[in-house]
Design a protein around this motif. Structure first.
Motif, PDB file in Angstrom:
ATOM      1  N   GLN A 164      -3.013 -19.134  23.003  1.00 38.91           N
ATOM      2  CA  GLN A 164      -1.575 -19.237  23.218  1.00 38.91           C
ATOM      3  C   GLN A 164      -1.192 -19.226  24.694  1.00 38.91           C
ATOM      4  OE1 GLN A 164       0.705 -17.046  19.792  1.00 38.91           O
ATOM      5  NE2 GLN A 164      -0.971 -15.670  20.366  1.00 38.91           N
ATOM      6  N   ARG A 165      -2.155 -19.423  25.558  1.00 38.30           N
ATOM      7  CA  ARG A 165      -1.875 -19.364  26.990  1.00 38.30           C
ATOM      8  C   ARG A 165      -0.862 -20.430  27.404  1.00 38.30           C
ATOM      9  NH1 ARG A 165      -4.838 -16.803  30.921  1.00 38.30           N
ATOM     10  NH2 ARG A 165      -6.474 -16.460  29.360  1.00 38.30           N
ATOM     11  N   GLU A 166      -1.029 -21.646  26.898  1.00 38.91           N
ATOM     12  CA  GLU A 166      -0.094 -22.714  27.258  1.00 38.91           C
ATOM     13  C   GLU A 166       1.309 -22.429  26.707  1.00 38.91           C
ATOM     14  OE1 GLU A 166      -1.518 -26.539  26.192  1.00 38.91           O
ATOM     15  OE2 GLU A 166      -3.312 -26.432  27.466  1.00 38.91           O
ATOM     16  N   LEU A 167       1.375 -21.824  25.517  1.00 43.12           N
ATOM     17  CA  LEU A 167       2.678 -21.471  24.959  1.00 43.12           C
ATOM     18  C   LEU A 167       3.372 -20.428  25.824  1.00 43.12           C
ATOM     19  CD1 LEU A 167       1.884 -21.219  21.119  1.00 43.12           C
ATOM     20  CD2 LEU A 167       2.912 -23.126  22.376  1.00 43.12           C
ATOM     21  N   LEU A 168       2.601 -19.482  26.343  1.00 42.60           N
ATOM     22  CA  LEU A 168       3.183 -18.458  27.201  1.00 42.60           C
ATOM     23  C   LEU A 168       3.681 -19.070  28.502  1.00 42.60           C
ATOM     24  CD1 LEU A 168       3.828 -15.505  27.854  1.00 42.60           C
ATOM     25  CD2 LEU A 168       1.505 -15.283  28.765  1.00 42.60           C
ATOM     26  N   MET A 169       2.903 -19.972  29.093  1.00 40.49           N
ATOM     27  CA  MET A 169       3.318 -20.606  30.346  1.00 40.49           C
ATOM     28  C   MET A 169       4.597 -21.421  30.135  1.00 40.49           C
ATOM     29  SD  MET A 169       1.360 -19.497  32.639  1.00 40.49           S
ATOM     30  CE  MET A 169       2.037 -20.549  33.932  1.00 40.49           C
ATOM     31  N   PHE A 170       4.681 -22.108  28.994  1.00 44.25           N
ATOM     32  CA  PHE A 170       5.888 -22.875  28.679  1.00 44.25           C
ATOM     33  C   PHE A 170       7.086 -21.930  28.526  1.00 44.25           C
ATOM     34  CE2 PHE A 170       8.768 -24.863  25.548  1.00 44.25           C
ATOM     35  CZ  PHE A 170       9.042 -26.051  26.203  1.00 44.25           C
ATOM     36  N   ALA A 171       6.858 -20.808  27.845  1.00 46.43           N
ATOM     37  CA  ALA A 171       7.931 -19.835  27.657  1.00 46.43           C
ATOM     38  C   ALA A 171       8.401 -19.259  28.989  1.00 46.43           C
ATOM     39  CB  ALA A 171       7.447 -18.712  26.734  1.00 46.43           C
ATOM     40  N   LEU A 172       7.473 -18.978  29.892  1.00 46.32           N
ATOM     41  CA  LEU A 172       7.839 -18.428  31.196  1.00 46.32           C
ATOM     42  C   LEU A 172       8.623 -19.443  32.024  1.00 46.32           C
ATOM     43  CD1 LEU A 172       4.543 -16.514  32.054  1.00 46.32           C
ATOM     44  CD2 LEU A 172       6.792 -15.499  31.605  1.00 46.32           C
ATOM     45  N   GLN A 173       8.301 -20.731  31.873  1.00 44.51           N
ATOM     46  CA  GLN A 173       9.088 -21.762  32.561  1.00 44.51           C
ATOM     47  C   GLN A 173      10.534 -21.757  32.080  1.00 44.51           C
ATOM     48  OE1 GLN A 173       7.020 -25.449  31.875  1.00 44.51           O
ATOM     49  NE2 GLN A 173       5.158 -24.770  32.940  1.00 44.51           N
ATOM     50  N   LYS A 174      10.720 -21.546  30.778  1.00 45.13           N
ATOM     51  CA  LYS A 174      12.075 -21.481  30.239  1.00 45.13           C
ATOM     52  C   LYS A 174      12.780 -20.208  30.703  1.00 45.13           C
ATOM     53  CE  LYS A 174      11.636 -25.356  28.086  1.00 45.13           C
ATOM     54  NZ  LYS A 174      12.335 -26.569  28.604  1.00 45.13           N
ATOM     55  N   ALA A 175      12.037 -19.117  30.797  1.00 46.56           N
ATOM     56  CA  ALA A 175      12.628 -17.883  31.319  1.00 46.56           C
ATOM     57  C   ALA A 175      13.089 -18.074  32.759  1.00 46.56           C
ATOM     58  CB  ALA A 175      11.617 -16.743  31.231  1.00 46.56           C
ATOM     59  N   GLU A 176      12.287 -18.767  33.555  1.00 37.33           N
ATOM     60  CA  GLU A 176      12.645 -19.053  34.936  1.00 37.33           C
ATOM     61  C   GLU A 176      13.903 -19.928  34.992  1.00 37.33           C
ATOM     62  OE1 GLU A 176      12.472 -19.410  39.147  1.00 37.33           O
ATOM     63  OE2 GLU A 176      11.640 -17.965  37.725  1.00 37.33           O
ATOM     64  N   LYS A 177      14.007 -20.841  34.063  1.00 33.30           N
ATOM     65  CA  LYS A 177      15.164 -21.725  34.004  1.00 33.30           C
ATOM     66  C   LYS A 177      16.445 -20.917  33.745  1.00 33.30           C
ATOM     67  CE  LYS A 177      16.440 -26.103  31.780  1.00 33.30           C
ATOM     68  NZ  LYS A 177      16.012 -27.125  30.782  1.00 33.30           N
ATOM     69  N   LEU A 178      16.369 -19.951  32.836  1.00 32.24           N
ATOM     70  CA  LEU A 178      17.518 -19.094  32.553  1.00 32.24           C
ATOM     71  C   LEU A 178      17.832 -18.187  33.743  1.00 32.24           C
ATOM     72  CD1 LEU A 178      16.722 -18.123  28.850  1.00 32.24           C
ATOM     73  CD2 LEU A 178      18.525 -19.673  29.647  1.00 32.24           C
ATOM     74  N   TYR A 179      16.801 -17.735  34.410  1.00 30.87           N
ATOM     75  CA  TYR A 179      16.972 -16.909  35.611  1.00 30.87           C
ATOM     76  C   TYR A 179      17.750 -17.682  36.690  1.00 30.87           C
ATOM     77  CZ  TYR A 179      15.564 -14.496  39.936  1.00 30.87           C
ATOM     78  OH  TYR A 179      15.555 -13.866  41.165  1.00 30.87           O
ATOM     79  N   GLN A 180      17.362 -18.934  36.916  1.00 33.18           N
ATOM     80  CA  GLN A 180      18.029 -19.751  37.930  1.00 33.18           C
ATOM     81  C   GLN A 180      19.460 -20.083  37.521  1.00 33.18           C
ATOM     82  OE1 GLN A 180      16.899 -20.257  40.873  1.00 33.18           O
ATOM     83  NE2 GLN A 180      14.806 -19.498  40.525  1.00 33.18           N
ATOM     84  N   LEU A 181      19.691 -20.268  36.220  1.00 33.75           N
ATOM     85  CA  LEU A 181      21.045 -20.522  35.738  1.00 33.75           C
ATOM     86  C   LEU A 181      21.948 -19.332  36.063  1.00 33.75           C
ATOM     87  CD1 LEU A 181      23.190 -22.040  34.005  1.00 33.75           C
ATOM     88  CD2 LEU A 181      22.251 -20.828  32.011  1.00 33.75           C
ATOM     89  N   TYR A 182      21.490 -18.141  35.758  1.00 35.67           N
ATOM     90  CA  TYR A 182      22.308 -16.950  36.023  1.00 35.67           C
ATOM     91  C   TYR A 182      22.598 -16.814  37.518  1.00 35.67           C
ATOM     92  CZ  TYR A 182      23.762 -12.095  36.388  1.00 35.67           C
ATOM     93  OH  TYR A 182      24.473 -10.962  36.691  1.00 35.67           O
ATOM     94  N   LYS A 183      21.572 -16.979  38.333  1.00 30.52           N
ATOM     95  CA  LYS A 183      21.760 -16.845  39.779  1.00 30.52           C
ATOM     96  C   LYS A 183      22.756 -17.880  40.305  1.00 30.52           C
ATOM     97  CE  LYS A 183      18.701 -15.961  42.748  1.00 30.52           C
ATOM     98  NZ  LYS A 183      17.543 -16.030  43.640  1.00 30.52           N
TER      99      LYS A 183
END
Length: 393
Positions: free
Chosen positions: A368-387
């Motif tokens: 599930q390593r690739e799934l985790l990396m994909f999920a973290l990219q989406k988390a980063e996207k939400l982080y940048q949206l909030y900022k």
């Protein structure tokens, strides 16, 4: 000849009410104690500015009462409630912790306080028996109260005789709990043709809560009843994450029973997340790793009521705003959202959600390593949206 010289203490047996009154006395009469209590329970995240009051057995129908309610305002002016459940030797009630969270929510809805914290107050040994469904927001042991009185003689001008009496009082309660805990449990006798009482479902009740007031609290003596037999069910930590009180410190003495495969999964996730996305501040889930399915990210740039939550079993990455409505976040965020984002209501929070492939901690990280990396990219996207929204607002 009557000889009382062997009697070392005036009370043959202490009740939870006795410990309640001891704590209430200190809250009412000692500013250093109030400051220490707030600092300790809030893990140095709150500072008391104005003490409002403390009540015993404060009641909100139909949710029952809390053992101790303390109200204060912090330095920002927010009205805060500390909801204390005291346990010496009484049996645990099913989902008692959840009822305290529901009590805190009702107080917010009725305007009694702006935020709340639940607290389990008991001897240290009691904490080691807790399961995830029984976690409170914070913990205070009787032993810590003894240390307070010991330090109080030097630091807060408490008279030595008074401190000594309080220490002996608390020590007797601790010894009493130990005796009760080690006593053999009597075998329950079946009652023929008598169905077990069914606990009411608060969510299904239609009776509205009364208007809230701190001027006239409903006080009542606790009624000791035989606990209704209950079927033990496995509870997921995710069932309790809808409450903003949350769990931000595990009870001292609790030993996490962690499955080796699942425990390694969370450790691997933490390592991967902190290598490239350390600013997201990935938090390892609390409680039994086997029962935890949500991973929270608490970036330092976010206020405490905003966080990113990876809901692995459901396949959601949520930017979560505690105690907010969809309407509150729609106006500032909608125009900056990408097509893979949507605004949803989740429990007592509003979220900006990105749907992602679900993950299963039981399967380990390798597949599930690739799934985790994909999920973290989406988390980063939400982080940048909030900022971005915060910077332009």
């Amino acid at each position: 000849m009557l000889d009382l010289s062997s009697s070392k203490f005036p009370f043959p047996l202490l009740s939870e009410r006795d410990m309640d009154l001891l704590v209430i006395e200190e809250i009412m009469s000692s500013k250093p104690f109030r400051d220490w209590l707030v600092t300790k329970l809030y893990n140095n995240t709150r500072q008391l500015r104005e003490f409002i009051g403390v009540f015993r057995c404060f009641e909100l129908a139909p949710l029952g009462s809390v053992d101790i309610l303390m109200l204060f305002k912090d330095v920002s002016g927010r009205k805060c409630a500390i909801l204390v459940e005291n346990k010496i030797d009484q049996p645990k009630q099913n989902l008692q912790a959840q009822r305290y969270f529901e009590f805190g929510e009702a107080g917010i809805q009725q305007g009694g306080w702006d935020e709340y914290l639940t607290c389990l107050f008991s001897p240290q040994a009691y904490f080691s028996t807790l399961e995830p469904s029984e976690y409170f927001s914070s913990y205070l042991s009787y032993e810590e109260l003894c240390v307070w009185f010991q330090n109080g003689v030097m630091n807060h001008s408490i008279m030595p005789d008074r401190a000594g009496y309080k220490i002996r009082f608390v020590q007797q309660a601790i010894a009493q709990e130990t005796t009760q805990r080690m006593a053999p449990v009597p075998t329950a006798q079946p009652v023929m043709n008598s169905p077990a009482p069914v606990a009411p479902n608060v969510q299904q009740m239609q009776t509205p809560l009364p208007s809230f007031t701190t001027d006239a609290p409903v006080l009542s003596e606790p009624v000791l009843e035989e606990p209704a037999p209950a079927v033990k069910t496995k509870t997921s930590m995710s069932d309790f994450r809808v409450f903003p009180g949350g769990v931000f410190n595990l009870p001292k003495g609790y030993i996490e029973a962690e499955d080796s495969v699942v425990g390694k999964f969370w450790n691997d996730c933490f390592t991967i997340a902190t290598q490239k996305y350390s600013h997201l501040n990935w938090q390892k889930p609390t409680g039994s790793a086997k029962e935890a399915g949500w991973a929270e990210m608490n970036p330092s740039a976010f206020p405490k009521e905003v966080k990113i939550i990876h809901k692995m079993p459901q396949g959601y990455m949520d930017l979560t705003f505690a105690m907010a409505t969809v309407q509150m976040i729609q106006a500032p965020y909608q125009r900056f959202m990408d097509s893979d984002m949507s605004i949803k209501e989740s429990g007592k929070a509003a979220v900006i959600r990105i749907t992602i492939p679900p993950m299963n901690p039981d399967d380990g990280i390798d597949s599930q390593r690739e799934l985790l990396m994909f999920a973290l990219q989406k988390a980063e996207k939400l982080y940048q949206l909030y900022k971005h929204v915060i910077q332009i607002s």
